[in-house]
Design a protein around this motif. Structure first.
Motif, short mmCIF file in Angstrom:
data_model
loop_
_atom_site.label_atom_id
_atom_site.label_comp_id
_atom_site.label_asym_id
_atom_site.label_seq_id
_atom_site.Cartn_x
_atom_site.Cartn_y
_atom_site.Cartn_z
N PHE A 183 0.83 -1.20 0.00
CA PHE A 183 0.00 0.00 0.00
C PHE A 183 0.87 1.27 0.00
O PHE A 183 0.65 2.18 -0.81
N ALA A 201 -9.27 8.53 3.80
CA ALA A 201 -10.26 8.23 4.83
C ALA A 201 -9.63 7.43 5.95
O ALA A 201 -8.99 6.40 5.72
N THR A 202 -9.79 7.94 7.17
CA THR A 202 -9.42 7.17 8.36
C THR A 202 -10.74 6.76 9.03
O THR A 202 -11.81 6.99 8.48
N ASP A 203 -10.67 6.18 10.21
CA ASP A 203 -11.90 5.74 10.86
C ASP A 203 -12.91 6.89 11.01
O ASP A 203 -14.11 6.69 10.82
N ASN A 205 -12.15 10.43 9.96
CA ASN A 205 -11.84 11.66 9.22
C ASN A 205 -11.70 11.40 7.72
O ASN A 205 -11.30 10.31 7.32
N LEU A 206 -12.03 12.43 6.96
CA LEU A 206 -11.78 12.40 5.52
C LEU A 206 -10.94 13.62 5.19
O LEU A 206 -11.38 14.76 5.40
N VAL A 249 0.07 5.51 8.29
CA VAL A 249 -0.41 4.59 7.24
C VAL A 249 -1.37 3.56 7.85
O VAL A 249 -2.37 3.20 7.25
N ASP A 250 -1.07 3.12 9.07
CA ASP A 250 -1.93 2.12 9.73
C ASP A 250 -3.34 2.62 9.99
O ASP A 250 -4.27 1.83 10.13
N ALA A 251 -3.50 3.95 10.09
CA ALA A 251 -4.81 4.50 10.41
C ALA A 251 -5.67 4.72 9.16
O ALA A 251 -6.86 5.02 9.27
N ILE A 252 -5.07 4.55 7.98
CA ILE A 252 -5.81 4.83 6.74
C ILE A 252 -6.75 3.67 6.41
O ILE A 252 -6.36 2.50 6.45
N ASN A 253 -8.00 4.01 6.12
CA ASN A 253 -8.97 3.01 5.64
C ASN A 253 -8.84 2.85 4.12
O ASN A 253 -8.70 1.74 3.63
N PHE A 254 -8.93 3.98 3.44
CA PHE A 254 -8.76 3.93 1.98
C PHE A 254 -8.31 5.28 1.46
O PHE A 254 -8.45 6.31 2.15
N VAL A 255 -7.76 5.27 0.27
CA VAL A 255 -7.34 6.51 -0.40
C VAL A 255 -7.99 6.54 -1.76
O VAL A 255 -7.94 5.57 -2.51
N ARG A 256 -8.63 7.65 -2.05
CA ARG A 256 -9.30 7.80 -3.34
C ARG A 256 -8.57 8.86 -4.15
O ARG A 256 -8.19 9.90 -3.62
N PRO A 316 -14.26 0.94 8.60
CA PRO A 316 -14.83 1.72 9.72
C PRO A 316 -15.34 3.10 9.27
O PRO A 316 -16.31 3.61 9.83
N PHE A 317 -14.72 3.72 8.26
CA PHE A 317 -15.19 5.02 7.78
C PHE A 317 -16.52 4.89 7.06
O PHE A 317 -17.40 5.74 7.18
N ASP A 327 -1.27 -6.09 0.77
CA ASP A 327 -1.95 -5.47 1.92
C ASP A 327 -3.02 -4.46 1.51
O ASP A 327 -3.48 -3.70 2.35
N TYR A 328 -3.38 -4.46 0.23
CA TYR A 328 -4.44 -3.53 -0.20
C TYR A 328 -5.12 -4.04 -1.45
O TYR A 328 -4.63 -4.98 -2.10
N GLN A 371 -9.86 5.96 -8.94
CA GLN A 371 -9.18 4.79 -8.39
C GLN A 371 -9.19 4.89 -6.85
O GLN A 371 -8.94 5.96 -6.31
N VAL A 372 -9.50 3.78 -6.21
CA VAL A 372 -9.53 3.77 -4.74
C VAL A 372 -8.64 2.63 -4.24
O VAL A 372 -8.80 1.48 -4.67
N LEU A 373 -7.71 2.97 -3.37
CA LEU A 373 -6.86 1.95 -2.74
C LEU A 373 -7.42 1.71 -1.34
O LEU A 373 -7.52 2.65 -0.55
N VAL A 374 -7.79 0.49 -1.05
CA VAL A 374 -8.36 0.18 0.25
C VAL A 374 -7.41 -0.76 1.00
O VAL A 374 -7.03 -1.81 0.47
N ARG A 375 -7.02 -0.35 2.20
CA ARG A 375 -6.12 -1.20 2.99
C ARG A 375 -6.87 -2.44 3.46
O ARG A 375 -7.94 -2.35 4.05
N ASN A 428 -8.18 -2.89 7.13
CA ASN A 428 -9.34 -2.18 7.64
C ASN A 428 -10.64 -2.58 6.96
O ASN A 428 -11.66 -1.93 7.17
#
Lengths: 72, 132
Positions: free
Chosen positions: A6, A21-23, A25-26, A60-67, B93-94, B107-108, B118-122, B125
């Motif tokens: 990632f 996006a974190t748990d 926050n965006l 990085v561990d707190a990230i849910n996803f990146v758009r 969780p978001f 890991d994603y 494009q969306v990268l999802v870990r 989570n």
């Protein structure tokens, strides 16, 4: 096509517009720096007036996803 | 251990006795029926009737428990690998992220959402995965 991890994949997008996006926050901004544990985003839409670009460090561990939004 | 004729006769009588008791209680409720079956006992002084035999007077035969089917996919990663090129919704969780799953890495995962982003999802989570 894609990097194996990632953080490595994020590093290929430095300079791009991102929504992180974190748990709870965006964060909307420009991806500035990526390390294996930390992501630096320069927030451009903080909503606190003009010229207020906030620099945010995200684990990085707190990230849910990146758009990566497509340009309008 | 071989039974003597007398023991065989007593065993036969006992079986008849238990069957009669159960048959006469078939019209009762199940609770009463179970109570009768549980309470059947034969007391023969000086004679160990049981003699190592297991007398099962239960008239109902229980079907053997079926084994729980095990899915082919054993990890979340396996599930996601099977969904490549499918429309999926992954919940973090978001919140949920919907799109076409185009890659599963170590890991994603990578999705392309409805507007082409494009969306990268870990993977760490991801709470829930569903095939749309």
């Amino acid at each position: 096509m894609f990097q194996e991890t990632f953080a490595a994949e994020l590093a290929t997008h430095v300079g791009s517009r991102v929504e992180v996006a974190t748990d709870n926050n965006l964060v909307d901004g420009i991806l500035s720096t990526v390390t294996p544990n930390l992501v630096l985003v320069i927030e451009v839409n903080s909503g606190y007036g003009y010229g207020e670009n906030t620099t945010l460090y995200l684990s990085v561990d707190a990230i849910n996803f990146v758009r990566f939004p497509v340009a309008a | 251990m071989a039974l003597t004729n007398r023991q065989k006769y007593l065993l036969q009588l006992t079986n008849q006795l238990s069957q009669n008791l159960i048959a006469s209680n078939n019209t009762n409720t199940n609770a009463n029926d179970a109570e009768v079956r549980n309470n059947v006992s034969v007391d023969l002084p000086g004679f160990d009737f049981n003699a190592g035999f297991n007398f099962d007077f239960d008239t109902e035969t229980e079907a053997p428990a079926e084994p729980t089917p095990t899915p082919d996919s054993t990890t979340l990663r396996d599930v996601l690998m099977d969904l490549v090129n499918e429309q999926v919704e992954v919940t973090t969780p978001f919140g949920p992220v919907t799109g076409t799953l185009i890659a599963v890495k170590s890991d994603y995962i990578v999705l392309i959402d409805a507007d082409g982003s494009q969306v990268l999802v870990r993977m760490e989570n991801i709470e829930l995965v569903s095939n749309l």
